[in-house]
Design a protein around this motif. Structure first.
Motif, PDB file in Angstrom:
ATOM      1  N   ARG A 139       0.847  -1.180   0.000  1.00 14.93           N
ATOM      2  CA  ARG A 139       0.000   0.000   0.000  1.00 14.93           C
ATOM      3  C   ARG A 139       0.887   1.236   0.000  1.00 14.93           C
ATOM      4  N   PRO A 140       0.378   2.401  -0.439  1.00 16.95           N
ATOM      5  CA  PRO A 140       1.227   3.595  -0.498  1.00 16.95           C
ATOM      6  C   PRO A 140       1.578   4.123   0.882  1.00 16.95           C
ATOM      7  N   PHE A 141       2.608   4.966   0.909  1.00 14.29           N
ATOM      8  CA  PHE A 141       2.963   5.651   2.152  1.00 14.29           C
ATOM      9  C   PHE A 141       1.904   6.717   2.434  1.00 14.29           C
ATOM     10  N   PRO A 142       1.433   6.821   3.680  1.00 18.73           N
ATOM     11  CA  PRO A 142       0.408   7.815   4.000  1.00 18.73           C
ATOM     12  C   PRO A 142       1.019   9.173   4.320  1.00 18.73           C
ATOM     13  N   GLY A 143       0.182  10.192   4.271  1.00 25.40           N
ATOM     14  CA  GLY A 143       0.586  11.519   4.700  1.00 25.40           C
ATOM     15  C   GLY A 143       1.099  12.402   3.584  1.00 25.40           C
ATOM     16  N   PRO A 144       1.072  13.728   3.781  1.00 24.07           N
ATOM     17  CA  PRO A 144       1.504  14.674   2.743  1.00 24.07           C
ATOM     18  C   PRO A 144       2.998  14.958   2.747  1.00 24.07           C
ATOM     19  N   ASN A 145       3.661  14.823   3.886  1.00 23.93           N
ATOM     20  CA  ASN A 145       5.077  15.200   3.999  1.00 23.93           C
ATOM     21  C   ASN A 145       5.963  13.971   3.802  1.00 23.93           C
ATOM     22  N   LEU A 146       6.123  13.574   2.546  1.00 17.52           N
ATOM     23  CA  LEU A 146       6.894  12.386   2.212  1.00 17.52           C
ATOM     24  C   LEU A 146       8.200  12.776   1.548  1.00 17.52           C
ATOM     25  N   SER A 147       9.187  11.907   1.681  1.00 18.37           N
ATOM     26  CA  SER A 147      10.444  12.119   0.984  1.00 18.37           C
ATOM     27  C   SER A 147      10.244  11.899  -0.509  1.00 18.37           C
ATOM     28  N   GLY A 148      11.215  12.338  -1.307  1.00 22.59           N
ATOM     29  CA  GLY A 148      11.120  12.166  -2.749  1.00 22.59           C
ATOM     30  C   GLY A 148      11.000  10.711  -3.149  1.00 22.59           C
ATOM     31  N   ARG A 149      11.764   9.828  -2.501  1.00 24.71           N
ATOM     32  CA  ARG A 149      11.716   8.412  -2.838  1.00 24.71           C
ATOM     33  C   ARG A 149      10.356   7.806  -2.524  1.00 24.71           C
ATOM     34  N   HIS A 150       9.765   8.219  -1.408  1.00 25.95           N
ATOM     35  CA  HIS A 150       8.458   7.692  -1.048  1.00 25.95           C
ATOM     36  C   HIS A 150       7.386   8.204  -1.999  1.00 25.95           C
ATOM     37  N   ARG A 151       7.505   9.454  -2.467  1.00 22.79           N
ATOM     38  CA  ARG A 151       6.549   9.966  -3.447  1.00 22.79           C
ATOM     39  C   ARG A 151       6.675   9.212  -4.764  1.00 22.79           C
ATOM     40  N   VAL A 152       7.895   8.882  -5.158  1.00 24.57           N
ATOM     41  CA  VAL A 152       8.094   8.108  -6.381  1.00 24.57           C
ATOM     42  C   VAL A 152       7.452   6.731  -6.241  1.00 24.57           C
ATOM     43  N   PHE A 153       7.641   6.092  -5.092  1.00 28.09           N
ATOM     44  CA  PHE A 153       7.016   4.779  -4.866  1.00 28.09           C
ATOM     45  C   PHE A 153       5.500   4.880  -4.981  1.00 28.09           C
ATOM     46  N   ASN A 154       4.927   5.908  -4.337  1.00 26.34           N
ATOM     47  CA  ASN A 154       3.479   6.069  -4.401  1.00 26.34           C
ATOM     48  C   ASN A 154       3.002   6.272  -5.825  1.00 26.34           C
ATOM     49  N   TYR A 155       3.774   7.014  -6.612  1.00 22.25           N
ATOM     50  CA  TYR A 155       3.365   7.250  -7.994  1.00 22.25           C
ATOM     51  C   TYR A 155       3.420   5.962  -8.801  1.00 22.25           C
ATOM     52  N   ARG A 156       4.501   5.203  -8.642  1.00 21.42           N
ATOM     53  CA  ARG A 156       4.620   3.956  -9.402  1.00 21.42           C
ATOM     54  C   ARG A 156       3.519   2.973  -8.988  1.00 21.42           C
ATOM     55  N   LEU A 157       3.175   2.989  -7.709  1.00 27.32           N
ATOM     56  CA  LEU A 157       2.092   2.128  -7.242  1.00 27.32           C
ATOM     57  C   LEU A 157       0.753   2.583  -7.826  1.00 27.32           C
ATOM     58  N   SER A 158       0.566   3.902  -7.910  1.00 27.83           N
ATOM     59  CA  SER A 158      -0.702   4.415  -8.427  1.00 27.83           C
ATOM     60  C   SER A 158      -0.890   4.074  -9.896  1.00 27.83           C
ATOM     61  N   ARG A 159       0.189   3.955 -10.640  1.00 22.58           N
ATOM     62  CA  ARG A 159       0.068   3.558 -12.052  1.00 22.58           C
ATOM     63  C   ARG A 159      -0.539   2.164 -12.177  1.00 22.58           C
ATOM     64  N   ALA A 160      -0.141   1.283 -11.298  1.00 26.05           N
ATOM     65  CA  ALA A 160      -0.724  -0.060 -11.323  1.00 26.05           C
ATOM     66  C   ALA A 160      -2.162  -0.043 -10.817  1.00 26.05           C
ATOM     67  N   LYS A 161      -2.442   0.797  -9.798  1.00 22.63           N
ATOM     68  CA  LYS A 161      -3.800   0.839  -9.247  1.00 22.63           C
ATOM     69  C   LYS A 161      -4.808   1.387 -10.241  1.00 22.63           C
ATOM     70  N   LEU A 162      -4.356   2.167 -11.222  1.00 22.85           N
ATOM     71  CA  LEU A 162      -5.275   2.690 -12.232  1.00 22.85           C
ATOM     72  C   LEU A 162      -5.995   1.560 -12.964  1.00 22.85           C
ATOM     73  N   ILE A 163      -5.274   0.453 -13.192  1.00 24.42           N
ATOM     74  CA  ILE A 163      -5.901  -0.689 -13.857  1.00 24.42           C
ATOM     75  C   ILE A 163      -7.070  -1.203 -13.022  1.00 24.42           C
ATOM     76  N   VAL A 164      -6.858  -1.288 -11.716  1.00 17.92           N
ATOM     77  CA  VAL A 164      -7.898  -1.788 -10.817  1.00 17.92           C
ATOM     78  C   VAL A 164      -9.086  -0.829 -10.804  1.00 17.92           C
ATOM     79  N   GLU A 165      -8.806   0.462 -10.654  1.00 19.43           N
ATOM     80  CA  GLU A 165      -9.881   1.441 -10.594  1.00 19.43           C
ATOM     81  C   GLU A 165     -10.651   1.494 -11.910  1.00 19.43           C
ATOM     82  N   ASN A 166      -9.945   1.386 -13.017  1.00 18.95           N
ATOM     83  CA  ASN A 166     -10.626   1.413 -14.312  1.00 18.95           C
ATOM     84  C   ASN A 166     -11.514   0.188 -14.514  1.00 18.95           C
ATOM     85  N   THR A 167     -11.114  -0.943 -13.949  1.00 12.91           N
ATOM     86  CA  THR A 167     -11.951  -2.142 -14.059  1.00 12.91           C
ATOM     87  C   THR A 167     -13.289  -1.924 -13.385  1.00 12.91           C
TER      88      THR A 167
END
Length: 263
Positions: A139-167
Motif C-alpha cells: 500500500r502507499p505511504f500515508p501523509g503529505p510530507n513524504l520524501s522524494g523516494r516515497h513519493r516516487v514509490f506512491n506514484y509507481r504504485l498508483s500507475r498499477a492501481k489505475l488498472i484496478v480502478e478502471n476495471t
C-alpha cells in the motif's frame, strides 16, 4: 462466498488454489495482482438496523475483488455488511485468510530485473490505503510530507492501481444496476453482482470493442457502486516494511526514470 473467476465458470475459491498472475507495478516488478473494494448501494433491508449503513448515508454491501492487467476479475467476494471495516472485510474473506496463511499458491520469490543484489523479492499485490500493509500486499505511504523516494514509490504504485480502478469503472459503465440503488434483498444482490463480474470477464475476452470507465456522478446523485476510502490498519510487520522499502530503493535506482525526482 468468494469466487475465482479465472474462467467464465466460477467455482468457489479453494484455499491453496494458484491464481493466474499477470499484473505488475509499471512493468518493473515481480508479477502481481491488484485487489480493491467498492460499496454496492442497496435499499435498506427490513429490520437490519445499522449493519448495512455506511458513513456516506447510504446502505451497502461490500465488493472485494482482485483484478488482473486485462481488466478482468480474478477473485470476487461480495456480501459483507457495509459498516464492516476494510480490514475486517479482508480478514474475514477466504482470500484474506489464504493471503495471511500463505496458502494462495503464489510463485516463489524472484529477483528484480537489474537488481539481483537486492535478493529475491515476493510477488505482491498492489492496493490503496483501504488495505493494511502486508508482506504480499503493498500500500502507499500515508501523509503529505513524504520524501522524494516515497513519493516516487506512491506514484509507481498508483500507475498499477489505475488498472484496478478502471476495471470498476468499466463494470459500472456496462451495467446500469451498478449506477443506482439496488432494490432487492442482499442475498439476491450478491448473486447479481457475481453475475455481472462473470459477464464482464466474458465481454472483455470476446468483445471486439472496449468500454471506457464512466465519469463520477454529480454531487447528490446516488451511485450503485461507490469507492471505499476509509484507511485501513497501520499495524505492519517488519517483513512487510522491509519489502516495501526494497521496492522504494528499486524504483529510485535501478528502475528510476529521468523525469522522477528522488531528493
Amino acid at each position: 462466498m468468494p469466487w475465482c473467476l479465472s474462467s467464465c465458470q466460477s467455482p468457489p475459491l479453494r484455499t491453496g488454489e494458484a491464481l493466474p498472475l499477470t499484473f505488475s507495478i509499471g512493468g518493473t516488478s515481480p508479477t502481481v495482482l491488484g485487489p480493491s473494494m467498492g460499496n454496492v448501494v442497496i435499499r435498506a433491508p427490513d429490520n437490519s438496523g445499522s449493519l448495512f449503513h455506511i458513513y456516506k448515508g447510504t446502505f451497502s454491501v461490500v465488493l472485494l475483488a482482485v483484478v488482473d492487467a486485462q481488466y478482468c476479475f480474478q477473485v470476487v467476494d461480495v456480501g459483507s455488511y457495509g459498516r464492516t471495516s476494510n480490514g475486517g472485510v479482508l480478514a474475514n474473506s477466504t482470500f484474506g485468510q489464504a493471503l495471511r496463511d500463505g496458502t494462495l499458491g503464489l510463485p516463489q520469490d524472484a529477483l528484480l530485473p537489474g537488481a539481483e543484489h537486492l535478493g529475491p523479492q515476493p510477488h505482491v499485490f498492489v492496493a490503496d490505503e483501504a488495505f493494511p500493509l502486508c508482506q504480499d500486499l503493498m500500500r502507499p505511504f500515508p501523509g503529505p510530507n513524504l520524501s522524494g523516494r516515497h513519493r516516487v514509490f506512491n506514484y509507481r504504485l498508483s500507475r498499477a492501481k489505475l488498472i484496478v480502478e478502471n476495471t470498476f469503472g468499466i463494470l459500472t459503465a456496462q451495467w446500469h444496476m451498478c449506477r443506482r440503488v439496488i432494490g432487492i434483498s442482499p442475498a439476491n444482490v450478491d448473486t447479481c453482482v457475481k453475475a455481472t463480474c462473470v459477464l464482464h470477464n466474458f465481454l472483455r475476452r470476446t468483445a471486439s470493442t472496449t468500454r471506457a470507465p464512466v465519469p463520477s456522478a454529480e454531487d447528490g446523485e446516488a451511485v450503485g457502486l461507490q469507492e471505499v476510502t476509509r484507511v485501513g490498519s497501520n499495524n505492519s510487520t517488519r517483513e512487510a516494511i522491509h519489502v516495501r522499502e526494497t521496492f522504494v530503493l528499486y524504483f529510485s535506482a535501478e528502475r528510476a526514470v529521468p523525469w522522477q525526482p528522488v531528493a
